[in-house]
Design a protein around this motif. Structure first.
Motif, PDB file in Angstrom:
ATOM      1  N   PRO A  53       1.003  -1.211  -0.185  1.00 48.32           N
ATOM      2  CA  PRO A  53      -0.217  -0.450   0.086  1.00 48.32           C
ATOM      3  C   PRO A  53       0.696   1.514  -0.030  1.00 48.32           C
ATOM      4  N   LEU A  54       0.720   2.153  -1.241  1.00 47.73           N
ATOM      5  CA  LEU A  54       0.945   3.144  -0.941  1.00 47.73           C
ATOM      6  C   LEU A  54       1.312   4.018   0.436  1.00 47.73           C
ATOM      7  N   GLU A  55       0.718   4.103   1.479  1.00 53.44           N
ATOM      8  CA  GLU A  55       0.447   5.044   2.904  1.00 53.44           C
ATOM      9  C   GLU A  55       2.088   4.016   3.457  1.00 53.44           C
ATOM     10  N   THR A  56       1.711   2.589   3.265  1.00 46.83           N
ATOM     11  CA  THR A  56       3.124   1.731   3.686  1.00 46.83           C
ATOM     12  C   THR A  56       3.751   1.798   3.292  1.00 46.83           C
ATOM     13  N   TYR A  57       4.317   2.186   2.274  1.00 53.56           N
ATOM     14  CA  TYR A  57       6.034   2.699   1.416  1.00 53.56           C
ATOM     15  C   TYR A  57       5.173   4.298   2.235  1.00 53.56           C
ATOM     16  N   LEU A  58       4.685   4.888   2.065  1.00 55.79           N
ATOM     17  CA  LEU A  58       5.246   6.424   2.813  1.00 55.79           C
ATOM     18  C   LEU A  58       6.170   6.245   4.164  1.00 55.79           C
ATOM     19  N   ARG A  59       5.410   5.098   4.895  1.00 52.86           N
ATOM     20  CA  ARG A  59       5.962   5.258   5.875  1.00 52.86           C
ATOM     21  C   ARG A  59       8.177   4.476   6.200  1.00 52.86           C
ATOM     22  N   GLY A  60       8.342   4.354   5.171  1.00 50.88           N
ATOM     23  CA  GLY A  60       9.581   4.269   5.297  1.00 50.88           C
ATOM     24  C   GLY A  60      10.655   5.585   4.032  1.00 50.88           C
ATOM     25  N   VAL A  61       9.475   6.247   3.564  1.00 52.95           N
ATOM     26  CA  VAL A  61       9.973   7.532   2.813  1.00 52.95           C
ATOM     27  C   VAL A  61      10.102   8.683   3.355  1.00 52.95           C
ATOM     28  N   VAL A  62       9.575   9.198   4.077  1.00 57.32           N
ATOM     29  CA  VAL A  62       9.386   9.935   4.656  1.00 57.32           C
ATOM     30  C   VAL A  62      10.622  10.644   6.025  1.00 57.32           C
ATOM     31  N   PRO A  63      10.341   9.383   6.232  1.00 61.61           N
ATOM     32  CA  PRO A  63      11.995   9.451   7.593  1.00 61.61           C
ATOM     33  C   PRO A  63      13.105   9.585   6.850  1.00 61.61           C
ATOM     34  N   ALA A  64      13.143   8.745   5.754  1.00 62.40           N
ATOM     35  CA  ALA A  64      14.487   8.744   5.484  1.00 62.40           C
ATOM     36  C   ALA A  64      14.682  10.190   4.503  1.00 62.40           C
TER      37      ALA A  64
ATOM     38  N   VAL B 123       2.014  11.130  11.200  1.00 59.69           N
ATOM     39  CA  VAL B 123       2.143  12.097  10.427  1.00 59.69           C
ATOM     40  C   VAL B 123       1.658  11.578   8.804  1.00 59.69           C
ATOM     41  N   VAL B 124       2.093  10.319   8.324  1.00 61.20           N
ATOM     42  CA  VAL B 124       1.462   8.710   7.333  1.00 61.20           C
ATOM     43  C   VAL B 124       0.015   9.704   8.025  1.00 61.20           C
ATOM     44  N   ALA B 125      -0.077   8.810   8.633  1.00 56.22           N
ATOM     45  CA  ALA B 125      -1.462   8.274   8.921  1.00 56.22           C
ATOM     46  C   ALA B 125      -2.323   9.336   9.524  1.00 56.22           C
ATOM     47  N   ALA B 126      -1.853  10.724   9.740  1.00 56.22           N
ATOM     48  CA  ALA B 126      -2.578  11.624  10.421  1.00 56.22           C
ATOM     49  C   ALA B 126      -3.360  12.706   9.051  1.00 56.22           C
ATOM     50  N   THR B 127      -2.346  12.483   7.484  1.00 59.49           N
ATOM     51  CA  THR B 127      -2.742  12.803   6.536  1.00 59.49           C
ATOM     52  C   THR B 127      -3.362  12.073   5.893  1.00 59.49           C
ATOM     53  N   ALA B 128      -3.824  10.625   6.124  1.00 57.36           N
ATOM     54  CA  ALA B 128      -3.428   9.283   4.697  1.00 57.36           C
ATOM     55  C   ALA B 128      -4.995   9.927   3.854  1.00 57.36           C
TER      56      ALA B 128
ATOM     57  N   GLU C 101       5.122  21.062  10.539  1.00 63.08           N
ATOM     58  CA  GLU C 101       4.424  21.250   9.646  1.00 63.08           C
ATOM     59  C   GLU C 101       5.710  21.419   8.468  1.00 63.08           C
ATOM     60  N   ALA C 102       6.705  21.608   8.998  1.00 62.43           N
ATOM     61  CA  ALA C 102       7.755  21.022   7.793  1.00 62.43           C
ATOM     62  C   ALA C 102       7.147  19.367   7.333  1.00 62.43           C
ATOM     63  N   ARG C 103       6.812  19.040   8.367  1.00 56.10           N
ATOM     64  CA  ARG C 103       7.180  16.913   7.617  1.00 56.10           C
ATOM     65  C   ARG C 103       5.680  16.734   7.348  1.00 56.10           C
ATOM     66  N   ILE C 104       5.153  17.184   7.849  1.00 54.25           N
ATOM     67  CA  ILE C 104       3.555  17.380   7.137  1.00 54.25           C
ATOM     68  C   ILE C 104       3.565  17.934   5.426  1.00 54.25           C
ATOM     69  N   ALA C 105       3.830  18.916   5.457  1.00 55.83           N
ATOM     70  CA  ALA C 105       4.081  19.336   4.369  1.00 55.83           C
ATOM     71  C   ALA C 105       5.547  17.929   3.201  1.00 55.83           C
ATOM     72  N   GLN C 106       5.773  17.900   3.558  1.00 54.39           N
ATOM     73  CA  GLN C 106       7.229  16.414   2.898  1.00 54.39           C
ATOM     74  C   GLN C 106       6.208  15.685   2.807  1.00 54.39           C
ATOM     75  N   THR C 107       5.367  15.105   3.586  1.00 56.63           N
ATOM     76  CA  THR C 107       4.465  13.631   3.793  1.00 56.63           C
ATOM     77  C   THR C 107       3.385  13.964   2.619  1.00 56.63           C
TER      78      THR C 107
END
Length: 679
Positions: free
Chosen positions: A455-466, A523-528, A475-481
Motif C-alpha cells: 500500500p502507498l501509505e505503508t510505503y510512505l512510512r519508509g520514505v518520509v523519515p528517509a 504524520v503519515v496516518a494523520a494525512t492519509a 508542519e515541515a514534516r506534514i508538508a513533506q509527507t
C-alpha cells in the motif's frame, strides 16, 4: 538532513530507463578518400561565414575538430583540396567536397597552436572578410529590452532528473512575409545581446520568416529601433510573448548588408537584452587561481526541504509551505488502499555461491506456486543452473530442514500470511533491506529484479523519515509527507510495466521497515490519502534538499546536455525567492546553504575538464556563466580554451568537474555557482 536527495525524475520506470536530456547532434558523413589537389595559388585571409565554424585535422566531417571559430576570428588558407563530402546551413544551405587548407588561425601558425602543419575547413563555411561601414543614424525611440531575471539568490540542481514535458521542437518553415513599416522612430544604434543561446534573427517580423542566423550566447547585435509585427512567444530566458520586433542592422559589429545582403534583419524583443560586462564578450577570464562559490544542494525545483524547515520554524503552517512551493495547487485525496510497486533490487546476477536470498521475518508466509505455509525465519534461495541444460532452482529451508527443492519460476511472489510478516532481502547489501507487503521476484535471462508491492501509505512510512528527519518541526514534516505522497501517486501506472518507482534518488528514497519511526508514522496516518492536485491531475511535487535562497522554473533545470530548453513550463513549478522579510534565506541553517571549492590553477581545471569529452577544450582560458535561470542557477556554461569552445548544461558542467576532480576535493553541490561569492 534527508538521507539522500530526492530526484526530479519524471518517468515511467522500466528496465534500464534512464532520464536522458535531448542533446543537439551534429550530423556528418564519413568519407574515406582524402586526395590533395591545390587549386588556390596564393594564401589569403578568410573569416567564418557564421558562428562556430569547425576547423578539423583532415578534410572530412569525421575528422577531429581542433577549434570552433567565433565570428570575429580569421584564418589564413593556402589552397583547397578535395576531400569528404560536407553539407552545411552556414549561413545558408550548401554542400560540396572541397576543403580549405588552413595554415594560420588569428595570425598564429596552426603548427604553433595545435602541433600540426595544416588544418582543414569546408569551403562553404569561410568567406572573404567584409569591411563594416559605420552604422547609419537610426530611429530615436527604443524601448528597454526585456532583462534577464537573475535574483540575488542562486540555487542548484543535483539529482538525476528528466524533463517534465518535452514539447515539440519548433519547426521553422520559411515563408515570405511583408515587413511592416516601423511604428516608432528609433534612436542611434544600441548594442544588445541574446537573452539565451540560439536566438533567431530573421528576414522579417514573423516567426514564419527565414532564420538568417542563430546567435551564440557571446554574440552582439546593433538595433536601430522597434517595429510592430506578428505575435511571438518564447521561454528565453523566461516565458513571455508579444508582437514587437527589434530592427537589427549589425551582427557582431558587421552590417547585415555585408553579411546577409539585406539592410536589416529582425529579432523578437523578448529574446534580446543588455549585454553583461563580465569579461570579454560575456566570457569571464580565469585568473591564476579559481575558486567556485555556490549556494544550495539539489535540483532546486519545488519544495526545498531546508526551506520548509525554516518556514515552519518561522511559524508557517504546512498549508502555507505547500502554497509557496507549489502555487495554484489544491488539496485532494486518493483511496488509502492505493498500491505502489517499488524496485528494491535491480539486475542482480546470482551465482552458485551467492543466490538470491529472502528471509520471512515476524510471521508465517507463502511462495506463489507452492502449497506450503512457511514459518517465520524460513529462507528462500534462487540458484542459477549448474549446467547449460539444467533449470534454475528454488530452495526453501527452515532450521536446517529443506522444505522445497525444485525448478524456479521466472516470476514468483513471497507474501505474508499475517500482518506482522516482513521480508528481509538478504541479497541487498544495505542495512535497509526489510520490507512490508509482498516481494515479486522477476527473472529475465540470468538477471533478477525484486519489486516490493505494498500500500502507498505503508510505503510512505519508509520514505518520509528517509527524506526529512523526524526531529524537524511538525508542519515541515506534514508538508513533506503530502509532497512525497503526491510525488509517488503521480507516477503510478499499475496496468503497465513492472514497477512504478525506484527506491533511491531516481525517484525518492525508500528504506523500508528500517527507516520507519513512530513520529513519522503518526504524520503519515494523520494525512492519509491527502495529495496535491493541479486541476484534476495529481501534481508532480518535486522536492530537493536546499534551495540556496530561491527555487527555479522546471524548464530551466531539466534541459538537454547542451542546455537547450526541452521541457514545457509547469504552472505550479515556478521558481521564486525563498527568503524572509529581512532577506535571510529560509534555508540559511542548511549545511550547504553556501559552499565553495578550493582554489584551482588553470592547469588543474584544464586537466579536470579534459577528462570529459563534452567539456574538453584544451587549456581553459574562460567561462561564460551568463545563462542563468530565475533563481540564478546555470542553465548552460560555455567553456573557452585553446581547443575552441564547448557549451554544456549546468548539470553536465557540475558532473564533469565532480568526476574529474581529485577524490579528496569537495565537489560542486550544483550549478548555482560562480567564480565569486554569491549574495
Amino acid at each position: 538532513m534527508p538521507g539522500a536527495l530526492p530526484s526530479a525524475a519524471i518517468r515511467t520506470p522500466r528496465r534500464h530507463s534512464v532520464a536522458r536530456a535531448v542533446a543537439a547532434i551534429l550530423v556528418a558523413l564519413l568519407v574515406a578518400t582524402l586526395t590533395a589537389s591545390t587549386t588556390v595559388a596564393a594564401s589569403q585571409v578568410l573569416v567564418p561565414a557564421c558562428d562556430g565554424v569547425n576547423i578539423r585535422t583532415a578534410p572530412s566531417t569525421s575528422a577531429t575538430i581542433k577549434v570552433r571559430l567565433p565570428l570575429k576570428a580569421s584564418v589564413t588558407v593556402t589552397g583547397t583540396v578535395a576531400g569528404g563530402s560536407w553539407g552545411t546551413s552556414c549561413p545558408t544551405w550548401k554542400s560540396g567536397a572541397s576543403w580549405y587548407a588552413v595554415s594560420h588561425v588569428n595570425g598564429t601558425a596552426v603548427a604553433t597552436l595545435y602541433g600540426v602543419a595544416t588544418l582543414y575547413a569546408a569551403t562553404g563555411v569561410l568567406a572573404a572578410p567584409a569591411v563594416a561601414p559605420t552604422p547609419t543614424a537610426a530611429p530615436t525611440t527604443l524601448p528597454s529590452p526585456t532583462p534577464t531575471t537573475t535574483p540575488t539568490a542562486t540555487p542548484v540542481p543535483t539529482a538525476t532528473a528528466a524533463p517534465i514535458a518535452a514539447p515539440t521542437a519548433p519547426v521553422v518553415t520559411p515563408a515570405p512575409t511583408v515587413t511592416p513599416a516601423p511604428t516608432a522612430a528609433p534612436a542611434t544604434g544600441i548594442v544588445l545581446a541574446p537573452a539565451c543561446d540560439g536566438v533567431n534573427v530573421r528576414t522579417s517580423t514573423s516567426t514564419a520568416s527565414t532564420i538568417k542566423v542563430r546567435l551564440g550566447i557571446n554574440a552582439t547585435v546593433t538595433v536601430s529601433g522597434t517595429v510592430a509585427g506578428s505575435a511571438w512567444s518564447t521561454s528565453c530566458p523566461t516565458a513571455k510573448s508579444g508582437s514587437g520586433w527589434y530592427r537589427v542592422t549589425h551582427v557582431n559589429g558587421k552590417t547585415t548588408s555585408s553579411l546577409y545582403g539585406v539592410s536589416a534583419l529582425y529579432a523578437a524583443t523578448g529574446v534580446l537584452t543588455t549585454p553583461t560586462t563580465s569579461g570579454t564578450a560575456g566570457v569571464t577570464p580565469l585568473g591564476t587561481w579559481t575558486t567556485f562559490h555556490g549556494r544550495g544542494y539539489g535540483h532546486g525545483v519545488g519544495l526545498s526541504q531546508y526551506g520548509a524547515r525554516g518556514r515552519a520554524l518561522a511559524g508557517q503552517t504546512a498549508a502555507q509551505i505547500l502554497a509557496h512551493y507549489y502555487p495554484g495547487t489544491t488539496l485532494g485525496s486518493i483511496p488509502v488502499e492505493t498500491q505502489i510497486r517499488v524496485l528494491v533490487l535491480d539486475d542482480m546476477l546470482p551465482s552458485a555461491t551467492t543466490p538470491l536470498t529472502i528471509h520471512g521475518r515476524g510471521g508465517a508466509w507463502s511462495v506463489s506456486g507452492l502449497a506450503l505455509e512457511l514459518p517465520a525465519d524460513a529462507r528462500l534461495r534462487v540458484f542459477p543452473p549448474s549446467t547449460s541444460t539444467a533449470p534454475w532452482r528454488l530452495v526453501v529451508d527452515a532450521a536446517g530442514t529443506i522444505l522445497h527443492d525444485g525448478p524456479a519460476a521466472t516470476d514468483l511472489r513471497v507474501s505474508g500470511t499475517t500482518a506482522a510478516t516482513t521480508f528481509q532481502l538478504a541479497s541487498k547489501s544495505s542495512q535497509y533491506n526489510v520490507y512490508r507487503g509482498s516481494l515479486r521476484v522477476l527473472r529475465a535471462g540470468s538477471r533478477i529484479d525484486v519489486i516490493d508491492e505494498l500500500p502507498l501509505e505503508t510505503y510512505l512510512r519508509g520514505v518520509v523519515p528517509a527524506e526529512m528527519p523526524s526531529s524537524w518541526p511538525l508542519e515541515a514534516r506534514i508538508a513533506q509527507t503530502i509532497a512525497a505522497r503526491s510525488y509517488a501517486a503521480n507516477r503510478l501506472h499499475p496496468a503497465t510495466g513492472t514497477f512504478d518507482a525506484y527506491d533511491d534518488t531516481r525517484s525518492q528514497v525508500y528504506g523500508g521497515v528500517g527507516r520507519e519511526t513512530a513520529a513519522s508514522d503518526a504524520v503519515v496516518a494523520a494525512t492519509a490519502g491527502q495529495v496535491l492536485r493541479s486541476g484534476a491531475t495529481i501534481a508532480n511535487t518535486l522536492f530537493h534538499s536546499t534551495g540556496g535562497g530561491a527555487t527555479e522554473h522546471n524548464e530551466n533545470v531539466f534541459v538537454s546536455a547542451t542546455g537547450a530548453i526541452v521541457a514545457g513550463p509547469v504552472s505550479y513549478l515556478r521558481g521564486a525567492p525563498d527568503r524572509d522579510a529581512a532577506g535571510v534565506p529560509f534555508d540559511a541553517a542548511a549545511p550547504y546553504a553556501t559552499w565553495r571549492t578550493r582554489a584551482y590553477s588553470i592547469a588543474e581545471l584544464s586537466a579536470i575538464f579534459a577528462k570529459d569529452a563534452r567539456t574538453n577544450v584544451g587549456t581553459l582560458s574562460g567561462l561564460d556563466l551568463r545563462r542563468r535561470g530565475v533563481s540564478g542557477r546555470l542553465i548552460s556554461v560555455t567553456l573557452v580554451g585553446s581547443g575552441g569552445t564547448k557549451t554544456v548544461s549546468g548539470a553536465v558542467f557540475v558532473a564533469a568537474f565532480n568526476a574529474g576532480r581529485p577524490a579528496a576535493d569537495a565537489p560542486l553541490r550544483g550549478p548555482l555557482l560562480d567564480v565569486k561569492p554569491l549574495p
